[in-house]
Write a protein that holds these residues in place. Structure first.
Motif, PDB file in Angstrom:
ATOM      1  N   MET A   1       0.841  -1.199   0.000  1.00  0.00           N
ATOM      2  CA  MET A   1       0.000   0.000   0.000  1.00  0.00           C
ATOM      3  C   MET A   1       0.874   1.246   0.000  1.00  0.00           C
ATOM      4  O   MET A   1       1.797   1.347   0.791  1.00  0.00           O
ATOM      5  CB  MET A   1      -0.921  -0.028   1.222  1.00  0.00           C
ATOM      6  CG  MET A   1      -1.950   1.077   1.190  1.00  0.00           C
ATOM      7  SD  MET A   1      -3.206   0.920   2.450  1.00  0.00           S
ATOM      8  CE  MET A   1      -4.051  -0.574   1.973  1.00  0.00           C
ATOM      9  N   LEU A   3       0.074   5.389  -0.981  1.00  0.00           N
ATOM     10  CA  LEU A   3      -0.877   6.326  -1.571  1.00  0.00           C
ATOM     11  C   LEU A   3      -0.228   7.441  -2.379  1.00  0.00           C
ATOM     12  O   LEU A   3      -0.938   8.247  -2.981  1.00  0.00           O
ATOM     13  CB  LEU A   3      -1.790   6.918  -0.485  1.00  0.00           C
ATOM     14  CG  LEU A   3      -3.137   6.195  -0.414  1.00  0.00           C
ATOM     15  CD1 LEU A   3      -2.958   4.771   0.042  1.00  0.00           C
ATOM     16  CD2 LEU A   3      -4.108   6.923   0.471  1.00  0.00           C
ATOM     17  N   MET A  75      -5.060   4.934 -14.366  1.00  0.00           N
ATOM     18  CA  MET A  75      -4.699   6.001 -13.434  1.00  0.00           C
ATOM     19  C   MET A  75      -4.828   7.369 -14.097  1.00  0.00           C
ATOM     20  O   MET A  75      -5.365   8.312 -13.511  1.00  0.00           O
ATOM     21  CB  MET A  75      -3.266   5.774 -12.956  1.00  0.00           C
ATOM     22  CG  MET A  75      -2.888   6.592 -11.765  1.00  0.00           C
ATOM     23  SD  MET A  75      -3.924   6.187 -10.350  1.00  0.00           S
ATOM     24  CE  MET A  75      -3.320   4.555  -9.969  1.00  0.00           C
ATOM     25  N   GLU A 297     -15.494   9.740   3.337  1.00  0.00           N
ATOM     26  CA  GLU A 297     -14.138   9.189   3.378  1.00  0.00           C
ATOM     27  C   GLU A 297     -14.155   7.703   3.022  1.00  0.00           C
ATOM     28  O   GLU A 297     -13.272   7.217   2.330  1.00  0.00           O
ATOM     29  CB  GLU A 297     -13.532   9.376   4.770  1.00  0.00           C
ATOM     30  CG  GLU A 297     -13.241  10.816   5.113  1.00  0.00           C
ATOM     31  CD  GLU A 297     -11.947  11.332   4.487  1.00  0.00           C
ATOM     32  OE1 GLU A 297     -10.905  10.698   4.670  1.00  0.00           O
ATOM     33  OE2 GLU A 297     -12.000  12.369   3.819  1.00  0.00           O
ATOM     34  N   ALA A 298     -15.164   7.008   3.513  1.00  0.00           N
ATOM     35  CA  ALA A 298     -15.262   5.579   3.198  1.00  0.00           C
ATOM     36  C   ALA A 298     -15.356   5.382   1.688  1.00  0.00           C
ATOM     37  O   ALA A 298     -14.685   4.524   1.114  1.00  0.00           O
ATOM     38  CB  ALA A 298     -16.463   4.950   3.898  1.00  0.00           C
ATOM     39  N   TYR A 301     -11.925   6.116  -0.147  1.00  0.00           N
ATOM     40  CA  TYR A 301     -10.948   5.024  -0.127  1.00  0.00           C
ATOM     41  C   TYR A 301     -11.485   3.769  -0.789  1.00  0.00           C
ATOM     42  O   TYR A 301     -10.734   2.982  -1.358  1.00  0.00           O
ATOM     43  CB  TYR A 301     -10.470   4.775   1.309  1.00  0.00           C
ATOM     44  CG  TYR A 301      -9.667   5.946   1.813  1.00  0.00           C
ATOM     45  CD1 TYR A 301      -8.442   6.252   1.214  1.00  0.00           C
ATOM     46  CD2 TYR A 301     -10.140   6.789   2.805  1.00  0.00           C
ATOM     47  CE1 TYR A 301      -7.715   7.356   1.620  1.00  0.00           C
ATOM     48  CE2 TYR A 301      -9.414   7.896   3.207  1.00  0.00           C
ATOM     49  CZ  TYR A 301      -8.211   8.171   2.619  1.00  0.00           C
ATOM     50  OH  TYR A 301      -7.491   9.274   3.009  1.00  0.00           O
ATOM     51  N   HIS A 302     -12.805   3.624  -0.729  1.00  0.00           N
ATOM     52  CA  HIS A 302     -13.431   2.494  -1.424  1.00  0.00           C
ATOM     53  C   HIS A 302     -13.158   2.599  -2.926  1.00  0.00           C
ATOM     54  O   HIS A 302     -12.877   1.597  -3.590  1.00  0.00           O
ATOM     55  CB  HIS A 302     -14.934   2.516  -1.150  1.00  0.00           C
ATOM     56  CG  HIS A 302     -15.678   1.329  -1.666  1.00  0.00           C
ATOM     57  ND1 HIS A 302     -15.373   0.046  -1.281  1.00  0.00           N
ATOM     58  CD2 HIS A 302     -16.718   1.222  -2.527  1.00  0.00           C
ATOM     59  CE1 HIS A 302     -16.199  -0.794  -1.895  1.00  0.00           C
ATOM     60  NE2 HIS A 302     -17.012  -0.107  -2.667  1.00  0.00           N
ATOM     61  N   LEU A 304     -10.632   4.258  -4.311  1.00  0.00           N
ATOM     62  CA  LEU A 304      -9.191   4.035  -4.519  1.00  0.00           C
ATOM     63  C   LEU A 304      -8.872   2.539  -4.529  1.00  0.00           C
ATOM     64  O   LEU A 304      -8.033   2.074  -5.304  1.00  0.00           O
ATOM     65  CB  LEU A 304      -8.367   4.711  -3.418  1.00  0.00           C
ATOM     66  CG  LEU A 304      -8.225   6.235  -3.495  1.00  0.00           C
ATOM     67  CD1 LEU A 304      -7.356   6.730  -2.354  1.00  0.00           C
ATOM     68  CD2 LEU A 304      -7.619   6.667  -4.823  1.00  0.00           C
ATOM     69  N   ARG A 305      -9.563   1.817  -3.660  1.00  0.00           N
ATOM     70  CA  ARG A 305      -9.352   0.371  -3.607  1.00  0.00           C
ATOM     71  C   ARG A 305      -9.762  -0.277  -4.933  1.00  0.00           C
ATOM     72  O   ARG A 305      -9.064  -1.138  -5.461  1.00  0.00           O
ATOM     73  CB  ARG A 305     -10.182  -0.198  -2.454  1.00  0.00           C
ATOM     74  CG  ARG A 305     -10.078  -1.679  -2.273  1.00  0.00           C
ATOM     75  CD  ARG A 305     -10.886  -2.102  -1.048  1.00  0.00           C
ATOM     76  NE  ARG A 305     -11.310  -3.486  -1.179  1.00  0.00           N
ATOM     77  CZ  ARG A 305     -12.453  -3.956  -0.703  1.00  0.00           C
ATOM     78  NH1 ARG A 305     -13.294  -3.154  -0.075  1.00  0.00           N
ATOM     79  NH2 ARG A 305     -12.776  -5.214  -0.852  1.00  0.00           N
ATOM     80  N   LEU A 307      -9.919   1.284  -7.813  1.00  0.00           N
ATOM     81  CA  LEU A 307      -8.986   1.771  -8.833  1.00  0.00           C
ATOM     82  C   LEU A 307      -7.722   0.908  -8.844  1.00  0.00           C
ATOM     83  O   LEU A 307      -7.227   0.500  -9.895  1.00  0.00           O
ATOM     84  CB  LEU A 307      -8.644   3.238  -8.539  1.00  0.00           C
ATOM     85  CG  LEU A 307      -7.617   3.908  -9.448  1.00  0.00           C
ATOM     86  CD1 LEU A 307      -8.099   3.941 -10.882  1.00  0.00           C
ATOM     87  CD2 LEU A 307      -7.345   5.334  -8.956  1.00  0.00           C
ATOM     88  N   THR A 308      -7.219   0.619  -7.637  1.00  0.00           N
ATOM     89  CA  THR A 308      -6.034  -0.233  -7.534  1.00  0.00           C
ATOM     90  C   THR A 308      -6.310  -1.616  -8.109  1.00  0.00           C
ATOM     91  O   THR A 308      -5.504  -2.153  -8.869  1.00  0.00           O
ATOM     92  CB  THR A 308      -5.600  -0.354  -6.056  1.00  0.00           C
ATOM     93  OG1 THR A 308      -5.231   0.945  -5.600  1.00  0.00           O
ATOM     94  CG2 THR A 308      -4.423  -1.292  -5.896  1.00  0.00           C
TER      95      THR A 308
END
Lengths: 396, 375
Positions: A1, A3, A75, A297-298, A301-302, A304-305, A307-308
């Motif tokens: 991880m 960021l 990205m 916020e959830a 990051y959800h 981003l998760r 996207l990753t």
């Protein structure tokens, strides 16, 4: 991880930001007083998409052969989308074509269809609308009855579509029609492309609760559609449409916009007073603001998760199924709290004196409720999550 | 930008799940409900063989030298299996306190023992006032000729009965943050008495700890300068508990969905009823995004990000609410059987409530978020 973004991505973001700063169209008072469907506003919106396209920032992932950038880096696509929101850039008038038709054609369209349609989707030379819902077929979309009979080398289309966003200025429609009325409902549907100027097509605006006429009813009376406008196989339209629906749900779940709305909400709370007290000092409002913050916020990051996972070529899984449900309800809840904060000022219209933030909050409060319903209601989303995600059996 | 787990982390989580499915099934948890201390030395030893207690401990002290994100994955699985025992308080809280606050002699004495599982630690923080701020720390540490002694009472101390060493928040002077100290006290020190506080979550045990002129075995850091570390321990506890809650919520959801698939009423599985499907979907729509909050909070803690405390509060606020709501719905989806002692669901239902209040409930952390965000 980790960021931190790579140096290349950071540099790309900077380039995009700089370009947007110089090119995002300034607010034009004379235009914003015109009705939303005025040809001058439509033209301006097309010009903006074209400029963005020429700069290389529209639909980066599309192959070069069809006018795209051939850039599969998810990205960079995400960076462009985020920067567009942060720059308060106008939405793209060709969004339906870009996010729904385009991915569908790329997946199942014929070579001729891709060459013929995709480049003009990008440049906004041709604007598309979606012909799915009908008066009798909302959540039960597969029950649709608009009939397309194959006569010789053409379909003859009769029926009606509804909630058709942008039909009044669209050049074409991607449309679901019934081609086999005797087959089970999911297996008698085809996905066809209709020129909106064909004789027999009538568009009637439908005014929403916001007062805008973004939607339309579209009527078809013996509309002749060439057979080559069929996308995918005959009677396989439901599968083709499901690919598109997936893209639509993804589109509705932007978290950058939600983050901006949340910032604006906090700003509103800090600047407004109510019942003799600055709103931001009211403990119940503080609790609600912070609760929304945890939800925003959830989702940040959800996403981003996801996207990753996408950059690593992993399947999105059940996590992606909640995007539409959670995102639209969160946006609406943010607006609802804004109204609570504004209290007596909440219902003031855009042009009223003493109006706060140009009346954007009550407008968005209504508009975001529409998004909870459109594109598969929250209840339909819950069916999808439980049936496809959790393997719970169908109701009947 | 990579907001995902590494292969090693995936593997750690997967092997933890397999191990706990084997070694800590619900019937094992059930047996421990009646255990005097709610603790299985045997399970503790097996976990130690995998290196779990030393997960955070630097390698030179016999640990694995991993971070809170790795620990969070482990705790998620322990929450899923609703593992009884002091692991979180010993291997996360007390261990971290020693890592950050301990002198090299203290580290040398305690970290290898904690890492190997030979010693168990805990944190004695709350008092009868149930305050989380510095003013809540009133237990007096008085300087005597041959060192400090403690007199007063700590409340809700987790697993004090099986701990070898207590990290105790005490007051050496004043009433504010200045004057709060963290000290080490050995559990068998003279003048220390413990009394169990019987509570509905039998997978956790808490105690009233009374100190009567109890000798301090040493300070973690300088006297009067303990608040910063204690605040950091609270952040750590928030992330750790949130991870536990995440796993528990996921497990409650999974159990409820499975049950509704096999339970039939009106001649069909009740999972086919939308009332229940929508409940399940709502649980998913809260649990899945919450997972990312836990990951981020742990990552922020590990990287000492500027918003690490805010992220810890956000995770705790959200997971406190989500775990409770999820287990509540899970019980309802089970119907009458879910309300019985015989069914296992109450393990998670009760754990959720304990996690909700420990180290600040949702409302407390929301207020904290509000202050971080400048309103």
């Amino acid at each position: 991880m980790d960021l931190a973004y790579s140096k290349e991505d950071e540099a790309f973001r900077k380039t995009v930001r700089t370009w947007l700063k110089a090119n995002v169209p300034k607010k034009d008072k004379t235009l914003s007083d015109l009705p939303p469907n005025d040809p001058r506003r439509i033209q301006r919106a097309k010009d903006w998409q074209r400029r963005l396209y020429e700069a290389g920032y529209v639909a980066l992932g599309w192959p070069k052969a069809y006018g795209g950038q051939g850039d599969s880096d998810i990205m960079r696509q995400t960076i462009v989308n985020e920067e567009l929101v942060l720059a308060r850039a106008p939405g793209l008038i060709g969004a339906s074509g870009l996010t729904m038709l385009g991915p569908t054609l790329l997946q199942v369209g014929s070579e001729e269809q891709k060459q013929r349609y995709l480049p003009k989707v990008l440049t906004a030379e041709e604007i598309w609308c979606q012909g799915y819902s009908e008066p009798g077929s909302g959540s039960d979309l597969a029950s649709l009855r608009t009939r397309a009979e194959l006569v010789g080398d053409a379909f003859i289309v009769n029926g009606q579509k509804v909630w058709t966003s942008g039909a009044q200025f669209s050049d074409r429609m991607f449309c679901l029609v019934r081609t086999d009325p005797d087959a089970p409902k999911h297996r008698g549907i085809s996905y066809i492309l209709i020129d909106m100027k064909t004789p027999g097509v009538t568009v009637r605006p439908l005014v929403q609760m916001t007062g805008d006429a973004g939607f339309n009813e579209v009527f078809f009376e013996d509309v002749r559609v060439p057979r080559e406008n069929l996308v995918g196989e005959l009677n396989q339209g439901w599968l083709v449409a499901n690919a598109t629906l997936f893209h639509e749900r993804n589109m509705l779940g932007s978290t950058t916009r939600t983050q901006l709305m949340m910032q604006n909400l906090i700003r509103l709370a800090r600047s407004h007073s109510r019942y003799g007290q600055p709103v931001a000092e009211d403990p119940s409002i503080r609790q609600q603001l912070a609760d929304l913050t945890t939800r925003v916020e959830a989702m940040k990051y959800h996403s981003l998760r996801q996207l990753t996972a996408a950059t690593k070529g992993r399947k999105p899984g059940i996590g992606a199924m909640v995007n539409k449900l959670v995102g639209t309800e969160l946006n609406h809840d943010i607006c609802a709290l804004a109204l609570e904060i504004m209290n007596s000022y909440a219902p003031l219209n855009r042009r009223a004196s003493h109006v706060i933030d140009n009346g954007i909050w009550p407008y968005e409060f209504m508009f975001t409720l529409g998004l909870i319903i459109g594109g598969g209601t929250s209840q339909i989303q819950k069916n999808i999550i439980s049936e496809r995600g959790l393997g719970m059996p169908k109701s009947r | 930008m990579d907001f995902g787990l590494s292969e090693e982390q995936d593997l750690l989580q997967q092997s933890a799940r397999e191990f706990l499915t084997q070694e800590c099934p619900p019937q094992f948890v059930r047996a421990l409900l009646d255990d005097e201390h709610g603790f299985s030395p045997e399970l503790h030893r097996k976990m130690a063989e995998l290196g779990w207690p030393g997960l955070l401990v630097p390698e030179k002290f016999g640990g694995l030298g991993l971070g809170l994100l790795d620990m969070a994955l482990l705790l998620e699985e322990m929450g899923r299996a609703v593992v009884p025992g002091p692991f979180l308080f010993s291997s996360a809280l007390a261990t971290f306190a020693l890592m950050r606050g301990g002198s090299s002699a203290q580290k040398k004495t305690w970290l290898p023992r904690l890492a190997s599982g030979d010693a168990i630690g805990t944190l004695a923080f709350l008092e009868a006032s149930d305050r989380l701020d510095a003013a809540g720390i009133t237990l007096k540490a008085r300087k005597k000729r041959d060192g400090y002694t403690l007199s007063g009472t700590k409340m809700f101390v987790p697993f004090a009965a099986v701990a070898d060493i207590l990290v105790v928040a005490v007051r050496t002077s004043g009433k504010s943050e200045k004057g709060v100290s963290l000290v080490l006290v050995e559990r068998d020190a003279p003048g220390l008495t413990i009394r169990p506080l019987d509570m509905f979550d039998r997978t956790r045990r808490v105690y009233e700890v009374r100190f009567k002129q109890v000798p301090v075995s040493g300070f973690l850091g300088k006297a009067g300068k303990g608040w910063k570390l204690l605040a950091q321990l609270q952040d750590l506890a928030c992330v750790a508990l949130s991870a536990d809650s995440l796993g528990g919520a996921q497990q409650a959801l999974d159990m409820a969905v499975e049950y509704t698939k096999v339970r039939e009423q009106f001649n069909r599985p009740i999972a086919s009823f939308q009332a229940l499907k929508h409940m399940a979907a709502e649980m998913v729509s809260e649990v899945e995004p919450a997972r990312s909050l836990v990951w981020y909070a742990a990552y922020a803690f590990d990287t000492r990000a500027k918003d690490a405390s805010r992220a810890a509060s956000i995770a705790k606020a959200r997971l406190s609410a989500v775990y409770t709501r999820t287990t509540n719905k899970a019980v309802q989806m089970h119907g009458g059987i879910g309300f019985t002692w015989e069914h296992d669901m109450h393990f998670w239902f009760k754990r959720a409530k304990w996690n909700e209040f420990a180290f600040g409930a949702a409302a407390y952390h929301r207020e904290r978020v509000a202050r971080f965000d400048g309103y």
